[in-house]
Design a protein around this motif. Structure first.
Motif, short mmCIF file in Angstrom:
data_model
loop_
_atom_site.label_atom_id
_atom_site.label_comp_id
_atom_site.label_asym_id
_atom_site.label_seq_id
_atom_site.Cartn_x
_atom_site.Cartn_y
_atom_site.Cartn_z
N GLY A 1 0.81 -1.21 0.00
CA GLY A 1 0.00 0.00 0.00
C GLY A 1 0.84 1.26 0.00
O GLY A 1 0.58 2.21 -0.75
N ALA A 2 1.90 1.26 0.81
CA ALA A 2 2.78 2.43 0.88
C ALA A 2 3.49 2.64 -0.45
O ALA A 2 3.57 3.77 -0.96
N GLU A 3 4.00 1.56 -1.03
CA GLU A 3 4.70 1.69 -2.31
C GLU A 3 3.77 2.20 -3.41
O GLU A 3 4.17 3.01 -4.26
N GLY A 4 2.53 1.73 -3.39
CA GLY A 4 1.57 2.18 -4.40
C GLY A 4 1.28 3.66 -4.32
O GLY A 4 1.24 4.36 -5.35
N ILE A 5 1.08 4.17 -3.12
CA ILE A 5 0.81 5.61 -2.96
C ILE A 5 2.04 6.43 -3.33
O ILE A 5 1.93 7.48 -3.98
N LEU A 6 3.21 5.95 -2.94
CA LEU A 6 4.44 6.67 -3.31
C LEU A 6 4.60 6.76 -4.82
O LEU A 6 5.04 7.79 -5.35
N ILE B 1 2.18 9.57 -6.10
CA ILE B 1 2.57 10.96 -5.88
C ILE B 1 3.89 11.29 -6.56
O ILE B 1 4.26 12.46 -6.68
N SER B 2 4.63 10.26 -7.01
CA SER B 2 5.88 10.50 -7.74
C SER B 2 5.64 10.74 -9.22
O SER B 2 6.48 11.32 -9.90
N LYS B 3 4.49 10.24 -9.74
CA LYS B 3 4.20 10.42 -11.16
C LYS B 3 4.06 11.90 -11.51
O LYS B 3 4.59 12.38 -12.51
N ALA B 4 3.32 12.62 -10.67
CA ALA B 4 3.11 14.06 -10.88
C ALA B 4 2.63 14.62 -9.55
O ALA B 4 1.91 13.96 -8.81
N PRO B 5 3.03 15.84 -9.23
CA PRO B 5 2.59 16.45 -7.96
C PRO B 5 1.06 16.51 -7.91
O PRO B 5 0.42 16.90 -8.90
N ARG C 1 -2.57 17.80 -7.65
CA ARG C 1 -3.09 19.13 -7.98
C ARG C 1 -3.62 19.84 -6.74
O ARG C 1 -3.42 21.03 -6.54
N ASP C 2 -4.31 19.10 -5.91
CA ASP C 2 -4.86 19.64 -4.67
C ASP C 2 -5.11 18.48 -3.72
O ASP C 2 -4.81 17.33 -4.04
N ILE C 3 -5.69 18.75 -2.57
CA ILE C 3 -5.87 17.72 -1.55
C ILE C 3 -6.86 16.65 -2.01
O ILE C 3 -6.70 15.47 -1.69
N VAL C 4 -7.87 17.03 -2.80
CA VAL C 4 -8.82 16.04 -3.31
C VAL C 4 -8.13 15.10 -4.27
O VAL C 4 -8.30 13.87 -4.22
N ASP C 5 -7.32 15.63 -5.15
CA ASP C 5 -6.57 14.81 -6.10
C ASP C 5 -5.67 13.83 -5.36
O ASP C 5 -5.56 12.65 -5.72
N LEU C 6 -5.01 14.31 -4.32
CA LEU C 6 -4.13 13.45 -3.52
C LEU C 6 -4.91 12.31 -2.88
O LEU C 6 -4.50 11.14 -2.94
N LEU C 7 -6.06 12.61 -2.28
CA LEU C 7 -6.84 11.58 -1.61
C LEU C 7 -7.44 10.57 -2.61
O LEU C 7 -7.50 9.37 -2.32
N ILE C 8 -7.87 11.06 -3.76
CA ILE C 8 -8.41 10.15 -4.77
C ILE C 8 -7.34 9.17 -5.24
O ILE C 8 -7.57 7.96 -5.34
N ARG C 9 -6.14 9.68 -5.48
CA ARG C 9 -5.05 8.81 -5.93
C ARG C 9 -4.66 7.80 -4.85
O ARG C 9 -4.42 6.63 -5.14
N ALA C 10 -4.56 8.28 -3.62
CA ALA C 10 -4.17 7.39 -2.53
C ALA C 10 -5.21 6.28 -2.33
O ALA C 10 -4.87 5.11 -2.14
N THR C 11 -6.49 6.65 -2.38
CA THR C 11 -7.56 5.67 -2.18
C THR C 11 -7.55 4.63 -3.30
O THR C 11 -7.67 3.42 -3.05
N ALA C 12 -7.44 5.10 -4.54
CA ALA C 12 -7.41 4.17 -5.67
C ALA C 12 -6.23 3.23 -5.57
O ALA C 12 -6.34 2.03 -5.87
#
Length: 588
Positions: free
Chosen positions: A428-433, A436-440, A442-453
């Protein structure tokens, strides 16, 4: 290596195993004195006989039946049957269309089967009978095999399948034998094992006890427990390196010592065989690695792939790979059609072929993550005021701390659980990393959507489900507030975390004191609410995780294994510990 057995008398073991076939399949007939298993007689068909030492099951007894063998002859464990046994088999199968005797190339087998064939000819001059010797192993170089020839190993099963299908289709003995020899001439196999095996009733040798090498792997391991051609250890035992070495032996046209397939076809047939002790899961990994390397390194895309347990070396911890050129049989039935022909034997693992619909390039390349990410572009612009640089740095620090904690989490879970918690959290940690390494973000919603997926894709089991519920609710709460021009500060996070925790408690009855991740999560949220300090909250989570050492379990596998006395006071709950390390990193 396992040296204990439920049946330690090898003679009794072979006899009981032979009898089992008539229990499972009452239509088969057993000559117990000669250890010959017969299929029902089929007039108008060529009869096929094979066999060898026991210990290779399902070869050969598992291949007795329509579409394969008419009879199999079993010797002792790793020992050739006698000529008397083989002669009994020849004399008791259907003779009207002749008999093909197929034998693997081992001196004892070739001699004993040969004596029986000559005796059968002498007793019945009118008998049509031919012998087919199969040697498909490429691991022993030409300079060493001399006049003996290649050993017969798992590729022999493909010879049985093709000749058996031809016999069932009514082909004459001369055609069956000719195509059988054609298959054998276009066949190459190589095996590998992590160790030797122990024969019931025999004291383990020094080599079998594992004293000869540390963490060895043996390329070219024979199916009779004989030595291979190359011992390796350490990193060489990793699957990609092992498969690369095997395929090099099978396909390197520049290797004059082992080049037994000088003109490999690009649509070859692949057989991956379990030597007895690989799990189905691990064998699947072998199949994938072999197929990938064949395609990438040799441009070979097998037209048929057969994988399973076909020819074992008792419970050998290894596998073999066989490649068969897709050659013209010279008869109406193609090689592929003969391999696809139905049979009723227990040892052949092949599903009925169906045509798979071709997926579009978009379908073939799409993944749950990529589809999820595609939806983020439709998100309304967020008015939330969040320092994304700092947020991303904190998240990265927490995830890296979780990765570093994996060995400890795995060690704890190996004692009190299934041993997979550390791997699950690390994935799970590797997947989220990666996200967030692919592209910064955009905002907190984008971050949470990516982390959840990412969590939904990479984390499985109970932990994956719990984190997915929590993060989905957290994302939902934040999405509802995207139109507010408010700071994403500690007050904002307290409200979001309370909302996510409330959702999580609807799906699990675990609470603090039950020895679960809740023993770290709930104290963290409570302390954050009370102190407004991330550092104090992470410390509360750490203390909660440490406290689980003295808790009796209320959830998970630990409840069932009942070994609390061995770890109470020493081993924390793995899930709580992993979460606490993430939160410590987040606050660092």
């Amino acid at each position: 290596m396992r040296t204990r057995h439920f049946v330690n008398d090898p003679v009794q073991l072979v006899a009981a195993a032979l009898k089992s076939h008539t229990v499972i399949r009452p239509e088969l007939r057993l000559d117990a004195d000669n250890q010959v298993l017969y299929a029902p007689r089929r007039t108008g068909q060529t009869s096929i006989i094979s066999g060898g030492g026991s210990g290779h099951e399902p070869s050969f007894t598992g291949f007795v039946g329509e579409g394969f063998l008419s009879a199999s002859v079993a010797g002792g464990i790793f020992a050739s049957p006698s000529s008397r046994q083989v002669l009994a088999a020849i004399e008791n199968v259907e003779h009207s269309e002749g008999v093909l005797v197929t034998v693997m190339n081992y001196t004892g087998d070739v001699l004993n089967f040969g004596v029986a064939v000559e005796k059968a000819r002498a007793r019945n001059p009118a008998l049509q009978i031919e012998t087919l010797v199969v040697g498909d192993d490429v691991c022993v170089p030409r300079s060493r095999i001399g006049k003996v020839g290649r050993r017969g190993i798992a590729g022999t099963v493909l010879v049985h399948k093709v000749t058996g299908a031809m016999a069932a289709a009514g082909y004459k003995l001369r055609d069956v034998a000719r195509v059988g020899r054609l298959v054998a001439a276009n066949l190459a196999s190589a095996g590998v094992s992590l160790s030797r095996v122990h024969v019931p009733g025999h004291p383990p040798s020094q080599e079998e006890s594992g004293e000869s090498s540390a963490d060895p792997i043996e390329l070219g391991m024979g199916i009779h427990n004989e030595a291979g051609c190359d011992w390796r250890s350490g990193v060489d035992a990793e699957l990609p390196a092992v498969v690369r070495a095997i395929l090099r032996q099978l396909l390197d046209v520049g290797d004059t010592e082992r080049n037994f397939l000088p003109n490999p076809t690009k649509d070859a047939i692949l057989l991956v065989n379990n030597l007895g002790a690989l799990s189905v899961l691990e064998l699947g990994a072998v199949v994938s690695e072999v197929a990938d390397q064949l395609r990438q390194d040799y441009q070979i895309r097998p037209i048929r792939v057969f994988a399973g347990t076909f020819m074992t070396s008792l419970d050998g911890p290894g596998f073999s790979v066989s490649l068969l050129n897709n050659v013209d049989t010279g008869v109406e039935s193609s090689l592929v059609a003969l391999l696809d022909a139905p049979s009723n034997v227990s040892g052949w693992h092949a599903s009925t072929r169906v045509s798979a619909p071709k997926s579009t390039p978009e379908e073939a390349g799409a993944s749950p993550t990529s589809r999820q990410e595609a939806t983020t572009g439709d998100e309304p612009k967020s008015n939330l005021k969040c320092d994304m640089g700092q947020t991303t740095r904190r998240l990265r620090a927490g995830l890296e701390a979780l990765e570093a904690a994996e060995p400890d989490v795995t060690k704890y879970d190996s004692v009190v659980g299934d041993g997979d918690c550390g791997t699950t959290l690390k994935l799970g940690a590797e997947g989220i990393l990666r996200q967030i390494s692919k592209a910064p973000p955009r905002d907190i919603v984008d971050l949470l959507i990516r982390a959840t997926a990412s969590v939904e894709e990479t984390m499985q089991g109970t932990s994956g489900a719990l984190y997915a519920i929590f993060l989905n609710k957290l994302t939902h709460h934040v999405r509802l507030r995207v139109h507010e021009a408010v700071p994403v500060d500690v007050e904002f996070w307290i409200d979001a975390l309370d909302s996510a925790l409330a959702a999580l408690t609807q799906y699990t009855s675990a609470r603090p004191g039950d020895r679960t991740m809740m023993d770290a999560l709930v104290p963290f949220i409570a302390a954050l609410r009370d102190t407004r300090s991330l550092k104090a909250a992470s410390q509360a989570a750490q203390e909660g995780a440490v406290a689980t050492k003295s808790m009796r379990p209320a959830f998970g596998r630990t409840v069932y294994i009942g070994n609390e006395d061995t770890w109470m006071g020493e081993i924390p709950d793995p899930g709580a510990w992993g979460l606490a390390q993430f939160l410590q990193g987040l606050a660092s």
